[in-house]
Design a protein around this motif. Structure first.
Motif, PDB file in Angstrom:
ATOM      1  N   ARG A  40       5.633   3.633  -2.855  1.00  0.00           N
ATOM      2  CA  ARG A  40       6.357   4.810  -2.321  1.00  0.00           C
ATOM      3  C   ARG A  40       6.000   6.030  -2.939  1.00  0.00           C
ATOM      4  NH1 ARG A  40      12.493   2.538  -0.927  1.00  0.00           N
ATOM      5  NH2 ARG A  40      11.802   1.002   0.578  1.00  0.00           N
TER       6      ARG A  40
ATOM      7  N   ARG B 116       6.670   0.096   4.050  1.00  0.00           N
ATOM      8  CA  ARG B 116       5.757   1.422   4.421  1.00  0.00           C
ATOM      9  C   ARG B 116       4.978   1.142   5.779  1.00  0.00           C
ATOM     10  NH1 ARG B 116       1.421   1.927  -0.391  1.00  0.00           N
ATOM     11  NH2 ARG B 116       0.332   0.303  -0.052  1.00  0.00           N
TER      12      ARG B 116
ATOM     13  N   ARG C  90       7.364   1.060   8.833  1.00  0.00           N
ATOM     14  CA  ARG C  90       7.899   2.220   9.139  1.00  0.00           C
ATOM     15  C   ARG C  90       6.930   3.301  10.032  1.00  0.00           C
ATOM     16  NH1 ARG C  90       9.818   1.602   3.842  1.00  0.00           N
ATOM     17  NH2 ARG C  90       8.324   2.875   2.973  1.00  0.00           N
TER      18      ARG C  90
ATOM     19  N   SER D  21      15.849   1.578   3.400  1.00  0.00           N
ATOM     20  CA  SER D  21      14.889   2.620   3.888  1.00  0.00           C
ATOM     21  C   SER D  21      15.085   2.998   5.186  1.00  0.00           C
ATOM     22  CB  SER D  21      13.347   2.299   3.514  1.00  0.00           C
ATOM     23  OG  SER D  21      12.893   1.340   4.224  1.00  0.00           O
TER      24      SER D  21
END
Length: 247
Positions: free
Chosen positions: A27, A62, A65, A90
């Motif tokens: 991140r 990640r 998303r 998240s």
């Protein structure tokens, strides 16, 4: 196809042990290859968003998303409780499930795209994971994967110079566990993975009924070269990208 068993802790447990470090590493924008070039090279291989996209080994989420932002309807699965929790936190609207890639909690032929981005080398029973991907894909569905290139996991450069020799001192043709301890910009993590020759992956795809449509061997792009010694990574591929179809 069978692989040599190991007495080491399974890879899933090893990644759960590194979950906190991975969340920090993954991140930090611009920190690793994902942000600098790897994601964008991989996305070029994917078909447009369709019925549903399964992210196998989604980690802290990640890529899931990013795929959602591009219009994909995502289901993410991972075997690490800590990483699944992080992915859900998240984006609470995203469907993320705690599950083994070798026993997906999904119906047969329920999706048209499965991605396994940098996860198959971290799964002990890789052939079983590929069989499961085939099971949940509808006819004509595609599996897109990225792995550490097997030549990369088998050898290393002898020094950090642009013309350094790349040497394989061990055994390329047989599977073995390895751990890379990496520290960069104040962040540290140990990547626990399994080296496998290309044949192991292609036999698994063949036995699961996949046909390979595309293969790429990304090297380090020019814009990522900060100093001359980095050019050694334009001679050896970092990764291997592949798109296969279930006929």
């Amino acid at each position: 196809m069978t692989e040599t068993p190991t007495k080491l802790a399974n890879l899933s447990a090893s990644w759960e042990a590194e979950a906190r470090q991975w969340i920090q590493w993954a991140r930090a924008p611009g920190h690793d290859s994902y942000w600098r070039f790897h994601r964008d090279q991989f996305l070029r291989l994917l078909p447009p968003p369709g019925r549903q996209t399964l992210d196998i080994g989604c980690g802290e989420g990640r890529l899931a998303r990013d795929l959602k932002q591009l219009g994909h309807r995502i289901i993410g699965v991972d075997s690490s409780p800590s990483l699944v929790t992080a992915a859900r936190e998240s984006d609470p609207s995203m469907d993320v499930r705690l599950a083994d890639a070798c026993a997906l909690p999904l119906d047969d032929a329920c999706t048209d795209l499965a991605v396994a981005f940098m996860s198959l080398q971290d799964i002990d029973e890789m052939p079983a994971a590929i069989r499961e991907a085939a099971r949940v894909l509808q006819p004509g569905g595609r599996l897109c994967l990225a792995i550490v290139h097997p030549i990369n996991s088998a050898g290393k450069f002898e020094e950090a110079t642009a013309d350094a020799q790349f040497v394989i001192k061990g055994d390329y043709l047989h599977a073995f566990r390895y751990a890379d301890a990496v520290e960069r910009n104040g962040l540290a993590i140990t990547f626990n993975s399994q080296h496998r020759p290309l044949e192991h992956y292609f036999l698994a795809l063949e036995e699961a009924g996949f046909l390979v449509e595309a293969l790429r061997e990304p090297a380090l792009p020019d814009h990522c070269i900060i100093v001359g010694p980095g050019r050694r990574w334009q001679r050896i591929p970092y990764f291997l990208h592949l798109r296969a179809v279930r006929p």
